[in-house]
Design an enzyme around this catalytic site. Sequence first.
Site, mmCIF file in Angstrom:
data_model
loop_
_atom_site.group_PDB
_atom_site.id
_atom_site.type_symbol
_atom_site.label_atom_id
_atom_site.label_comp_id
_atom_site.label_asym_id
_atom_site.label_seq_id
_atom_site.Cartn_x
_atom_site.Cartn_y
_atom_site.Cartn_z
ATOM 1 N N ASN A 10 65.353 135.306 5.027
ATOM 2 C CA ASN A 10 64.947 134.071 5.694
ATOM 3 C C ASN A 10 64.448 134.413 7.095
ATOM 4 O OD1 ASN A 10 64.631 131.512 6.725
ATOM 5 N ND2 ASN A 10 66.791 130.954 6.620
ATOM 6 N N LYS A 12 63.124 132.478 9.180
ATOM 7 C CA LYS A 12 63.322 131.334 10.081
ATOM 8 C C LYS A 12 62.064 131.111 10.925
ATOM 9 C CE LYS A 12 68.283 131.961 9.852
ATOM 10 N NZ LYS A 12 69.586 131.882 10.537
ATOM 11 N N HIS A 94 70.416 124.628 4.052
ATOM 12 C CA HIS A 94 70.815 125.629 5.053
ATOM 13 C C HIS A 94 71.555 124.957 6.197
ATOM 14 C CE1 HIS A 94 70.499 128.774 8.110
ATOM 15 N NE2 HIS A 94 70.258 129.621 7.125
ATOM 16 N N GLU A 96 71.413 125.220 9.305
ATOM 17 C CA GLU A 96 70.587 124.741 10.417
ATOM 18 C C GLU A 96 69.930 123.410 10.078
ATOM 19 O OE1 GLU A 96 68.226 128.235 10.817
ATOM 20 O OE2 GLU A 96 69.940 129.376 11.580
ATOM 21 N N GLU A 166 77.165 130.725 3.008
ATOM 22 C CA GLU A 166 76.838 131.132 4.371
ATOM 23 C C GLU A 166 77.799 130.465 5.357
ATOM 24 O OE1 GLU A 166 72.430 132.571 4.798
ATOM 25 O OE2 GLU A 166 72.573 130.430 5.089
ATOM 26 N N GLY A 172 73.935 134.455 12.588
ATOM 27 C CA GLY A 172 73.299 134.781 13.855
ATOM 28 C C GLY A 172 74.258 135.055 14.996
ATOM 29 N N SER A 212 74.965 137.274 9.101
ATOM 30 C CA SER A 212 74.925 138.537 9.850
ATOM 31 C C SER A 212 75.024 139.762 8.941
ATOM 32 C CB SER A 212 76.023 138.566 10.920
ATOM 33 O OG SER A 212 75.816 137.542 11.884
#
Length: 254
Positions: A10, A12, A94, A96, A166, A172, A212
């Site tokens: 991904n 992003k 996701h 986010e 996730e 991140g 990560s």
Amino acid sequence: MSRTPFVGGNFKCTGTASSLTSLVKGFNDSITGYPEVEVVIAPGTGYLGLVKAVAHRNIGISAQNCVPKSGAYTGEMSAEQVKDMGLPYVILGHSERRHVFRETDAEIAAKVKAALAQKLCVIFCVGEKLDEREANKTQEVCFHQMKAALTTIAPADWKNIVIAYEPVWAIGTGKVASPEQAQEATALIRSWLSDNINASVASSTRILYGGSVNAKNCADLWARRDIDGFLVGGASTKPEFSEIVKACVKPKAK
């Protein structure tokens, strides 16, 4: 049942035409010799056409998101348009999208339904925030997210679902769920599929870990029984992505 390893990258909201062209050409050389792993990359919407044109045919291209239908939705791309662009995959749910853009369970469920209607493969993300992990709510959160979007899927459509666990606290941040934590969560997800869908779906559905992931930790994570691959963030925009793909070639211990 043997499940084909799956590694998604991904990108992003990163990259330029120049940097993505260079990156993907590097992947063409480094990861297309491993047909036993399904490799998919997800560039930003504006670069989907460019990356699709540059990528080797053995590298799948995914949209990072979609809306259920075409129409007056400025700045969006519909499931129909994803299909029309010749893209086989889309990432939905996701963290986010859930926590930054405030997508609701109902909105995500509608996207999943629309994507499956277009015969897209849905990379469906679930995971808990740090406070939820510390409150021992990992199972509760993941089960709720799956129940909201996956319980009405037609039996024939399950072949087009990949689930990515996730943990939000590991995305991140440089923090990684330990192999034991990742295995525990993916095993819980598989048990939910068995209890709420059926044993066949539980056995065949691929469950990924994301958070990560990098070249140093991927082998230990891959060794876990219920982890069928990875959804990679930052490391997917670096040459080390190829090392993550290669890690998934190694057979798991019986």
